[in-house]
Design an enzyme around this catalytic site. Structure first.
Site, short mmCIF file in Angstrom:
data_model
loop_
_atom_site.label_atom_id
_atom_site.label_comp_id
_atom_site.label_asym_id
_atom_site.label_seq_id
_atom_site.Cartn_x
_atom_site.Cartn_y
_atom_site.Cartn_z
CB SER A 48 13.33 59.47 47.83
OG SER A 48 14.32 58.85 48.63
CB ILE A 85 8.53 46.07 53.38
CG1 ILE A 85 8.15 46.57 51.97
CG2 ILE A 85 7.46 46.41 54.41
CD1 ILE A 85 8.13 48.08 51.82
CD GLU A 145 10.04 57.05 58.05
OE1 GLU A 145 10.81 56.24 57.50
OE2 GLU A 145 8.95 57.43 57.53
CD GLN A 166 42.04 54.34 59.59
OE1 GLN A 166 41.19 53.75 58.92
NE2 GLN A 166 43.34 54.24 59.37
#
Length: 380
Positions: A133, A158, A243, A337
């Site tokens: 990041s 990638i 994005e 669950q």
């Protein structure tokens, strides 16, 4: 509540995408998951259907439609179908923005026709083994040498890394200039010194090729510099909100689909003589999920509207990405669950959704990074 952000044209396009998925993707996806990569044929089919480069100028073979909502529709339908193999989102939602905005006329003529037809598959190489990041920490370098840059470094995680014909590489062109020393270079298949490593084995998204990329003294001509030298970090910051909108959109669509399938399961599965959905605890759980999804839907559609109007801030895009991806993981976990033991069986869609959803809080910037971006906007 009825969604109000789409027109009849968008819904007609949704039908087109659904038909495409049913014909060109769904029948083959199980095999692609075993192979760890999709067939290039699906990219060519997407190009023929006009699903690649929707916002690219028609003179390059694109759709000439700048309305981002068409990409929203496409992302939602792929997520709802649970077919994550084709890396169309990276190609359309991310790389298309860089190429259409930054490429020169010569570069557009060279790359965009193949980009729109599916003959050129694209990737973007940001992440490195020691820099995720934190993009300012990248070590890949590009040193000028005559009319070329000499590119050296390594990238990892990638998407489209194995299939890609064109890779936008984030590299450091001036080691002394900090974030102002970062540039974007376009590396093409076949360039000497450009090698692909492993097709990485992941927890989920098994049909999506995710690779390591190596660059050893790769000569990249200056004609492949994307945008201005030293402006790469700025370009990345400008494109990342789009994005993150894309990730938030698909995360919510996937969560909604998981809920719908679980609701049907709870109506039909019986225990102690009655459907399990009639037990108060389960009914309350389903009520909570429905409410959380409805609240997220309102915020998501508002963010899409703001993004189309070019008003969505980086902080708001970060909120959307953080909230929807974390919500998706919570919803899928609770839905599994409710399926009981069957939820742990791989033939049930909820099990696959559980594996595929986990990455969402990591890629595109982790939840922690999203909170940091939001926190800084508060003046703290």
């Amino acid at each position: 509540m009825q969604r109000e952000i789409f027109t009849e044209e968008h819904e007609a396009f949704r039908d087109t995408v659904r038909s495409f998925i049913a014909k060109e993707v769904a029948p083959f996806h199980e095999q692609w998951e075993k192979d760890g990569v999709v067939s290039r044929d699906v990219w060519l089919a997407a190009g023929r259907q006009g699903l690649l480069g929707i916002d690219i100028d028609e003179r390059y073979g694109g759709g000439g439609e700048p309305d981002y909502r068409y990409y929203v529709v496409m992302g939602e339908e792929l997520a709802r179908a649970g077919v994550h193999g084709p890396g169309f989102a990276v190609h359309n939602d991310i790389n298309g923005g860089y190429l259409s905005r930054l490429a020169t006329d010569e570069q557009k003529q060279r790359w965009l026709p193949g980009y729109c037809s599916g003959e050129i598959i694209t990737a973007i190489a940001m992440t490195e083994p020691a820099a995720g990041s934190d993009l300012q920490g990248i070590r890949t370098t590009a040193v000028k040498d005559g009319d070329d840059y000499i590119l050296n470094g390594q990238k990892t995680f990638i998407t489209n890394g194995i299939l890609s014909d064109l890779v936008i590489v984030v590299a450091r062109t001036d080691p002394e200039a900090g974030h102002k020393g970062i540039s974007l270079l376009v590396v093409e298949r076949g360039m000497i010194g450009f090698e692909r490593g492993r097709n990485l084995e992941k927890v989920g998204l098994h049909a999506q090729d995710t690779a390591e990329l190596y660059f050893e003294n790769v000569r990249v001509p200056k004609e492949n510099l994307l945008g201005e030298e030293g402006e790469g970090f700025v370009y990345l910051m400008q494109n990342l909100p789009r994005e993150r909108v894309a990730i938030g959109v698909t995360a919510l669509a996937g969560a909604e689909k998981a809920f719908e399938e679980t609701l049907e399961y709870c109506r039909g599965r019986e225990a102690f003589g009655r459907p399990i959905g009639r037990f108060q605890h389960n009914r309350f759980t389903l009520a909570e999920i429905k409410t959380e999804l409805s609240v997220a839907r309102a915020f998501t559609d508002r963010c899409v509207t703001e993004h189309v109007a070019e008003r969505l801030s980086t902080e708001e895009a970060s909120m959307l990405k953080w909230w929807n991806t974390e919500l998706c993981n919570r919803v899928v976990d609770r839905c599994l669950q409710l399926h009981g033991g069957y939820g742990y069986m791989s033939e049930y869609p909820i099990a696959k959704a559980y594996l595929d959803a986990r990455i969402q809080t990591i890629f595109g910037g982790t939840t922690e990074i999203m909170k940091e971006i939001i926190g800084r906007s508060l003046g703290l």
